[in-house]
Design an enzyme around this catalytic site. Sequence first.
Site, PDB file in Angstrom:
ATOM      1  CG  ASP A  86      -2.071   0.943   1.117  1.00 27.36           C
ATOM      2  OD1 ASP A  86      -2.377   1.390  -0.009  1.00 27.36           O
ATOM      3  OD2 ASP A  86      -2.674   1.267   2.165  1.00 27.36           O
ATOM      4  CG  ASN A  96      -7.862  -1.869  -5.249  1.00 23.75           C
ATOM      5  OD1 ASN A  96      -6.936  -2.643  -5.017  1.00 23.75           O
ATOM      6  ND2 ASN A  96      -8.126  -0.852  -4.437  1.00 23.75           N
TER       7      ASN A  96
HETATM    8  C1  IPE Z   1      -5.521  -2.672  -0.294  1.00 25.39           C
HETATM    9  O1  IPE Z   1      -5.131  -1.355  -0.494  1.00 25.39           O
HETATM   10  C2  IPE Z   1      -5.473  -3.408  -1.579  1.00 25.39           C
HETATM   11  C3  IPE Z   1      -4.138  -3.554  -2.162  1.00 25.39           C
HETATM   12  C4  IPE Z   1      -3.018  -3.231  -1.617  1.00 25.39           C
HETATM   13  C5  IPE Z   1      -4.106  -4.127  -3.469  1.00 25.39           C
HETATM   14  P1  IPE Z   1      -6.202  -0.179  -0.634  1.00 25.39           P
HETATM   15  O2  IPE Z   1      -5.440   1.089  -0.704  1.00 25.39           O
HETATM   16  O3  IPE Z   1      -7.135  -0.456  -1.744  1.00 25.39           O
HETATM   17  O4  IPE Z   1      -6.995  -0.302   0.748  1.00 25.39           O
HETATM   18  P2  IPE Z   1      -7.945   0.718   1.500  1.00 25.39           P
HETATM   19  O5  IPE Z   1      -9.048   1.053   0.560  1.00 25.39           O
HETATM   20  O6  IPE Z   1      -7.128   1.917   1.845  1.00 25.39           O
HETATM   21  O7  IPE Z   1      -8.393  -0.024   2.718  1.00 25.39           O
HETATM   22  C1  IPE Z   2      -1.539   0.283  -3.400  1.00 32.27           C
HETATM   23  O1  IPE Z   2      -1.323   1.659  -3.407  1.00 32.27           O
HETATM   24  C2  IPE Z   2      -1.778  -0.267  -4.783  1.00 32.27           C
HETATM   25  C3  IPE Z   2      -3.160  -0.669  -5.055  1.00 32.27           C
HETATM   26  C4  IPE Z   2      -4.146  -0.670  -4.191  1.00 32.27           C
HETATM   27  C5  IPE Z   2      -3.449  -1.113  -6.398  1.00 32.27           C
HETATM   28  P1  IPE Z   2      -2.526   2.689  -3.450  1.00 32.27           P
HETATM   29  O2  IPE Z   2      -2.873   2.911  -4.873  1.00 32.27           O
HETATM   30  O3  IPE Z   2      -3.622   2.237  -2.591  1.00 32.27           O
HETATM   31  O4  IPE Z   2      -1.853   3.995  -2.867  1.00 32.27           O
HETATM   32  P2  IPE Z   2      -2.414   4.937  -1.716  1.00 32.27           P
HETATM   33  O5  IPE Z   2      -2.813   4.046  -0.577  1.00 32.27           O
HETATM   34  O6  IPE Z   2      -3.582   5.654  -2.295  1.00 32.27           O
HETATM   35  O7  IPE Z   2      -1.285   5.835  -1.378  1.00 32.27           O
HETATM   36 MG    MG Z   3      -4.045   2.426  -0.618  1.00 32.55          MG
END
Ligand code: IPE
Ligand code: IPE
Ligand code: MG
Length: 239
Positions: free
Chosen positions: A13, A62
Amino acid sequence: MNTLPEHIAIIMDGNGRWAKQQGFLTRIKGHERGVLALRAATTGAAELGIKYLTVYAFSSENWNRPKPEINALMRILVKSIKKELKTLNNNNIRLNAIGDLSALPKDCQDELQEVMHATAGNDHMVLTLALSYGSRQEITQAVQSLAQQVASGQLKPEDIDQAAIAGALYTADMPDPDLVIRTSGEQRVSNFLLWQISYAELVFLNVLWPDFSKEHLIQAIAQFQGRERRLGKTSEQLK
Ligand code: IPE
Ligand code: IPE
Ligand code: MG
């Protein structure tokens, strides 16, 4: 306790925040750099002797992101799977995938199948990509499949035990994760492996995923090794 975790699961993340922090106009650069961090984590885990590494790359939730970001992520995915084949083979790593893969674009499914097939004989470590993955959806389909077996007379309700449930999940052929790492500072599991992590140690690191390196992996393993895994028993019983 100096034993290595057999199975590490990572919630990768912080890509979007990393891109913003670096001054990029879109979040995409963060996802692109995230691929390099995944390579470092994968080769690092293999060098350390970890047997299973499972990474959360795209959740069922996502799909609710803006369409351009989803498209970019799928494009990066196809490109990276193709590109990483050499690294996987050089390190004797087998690629695996869990999730509702049928929801992925066709070229992505094809690329996955091809690389999974090309690495099927590798046995040093299993790298599992959780893609279009949601734990509640996984449990729901497991319940449906067990119910169908009951309805058709193949299975008796009283034979539904923990092993039967575990066996109906995407992770049927893997041990449960011992350690879950989440980067970016968020402290939640976001619908990841809910059944499988019931006794995992959770480590939250204050590093954004694109900045993740083998050192962070070692740091998380060190935290894991400092924990006492009592599994319901008392500390005295473990001595
Ligand atoms: C969790 O990250 C999913 C992945 C790392 C693929 P998100 O960024 O989507 O999670 P939330 O929405 O902050 O909980
Ligand atoms: C994790 O990084 C990757 C995916 C969930 C695909 P994020 O895209 O959630 O990045 P932040 O959490 O918004 O910084
Ligand atoms: Mg995230």
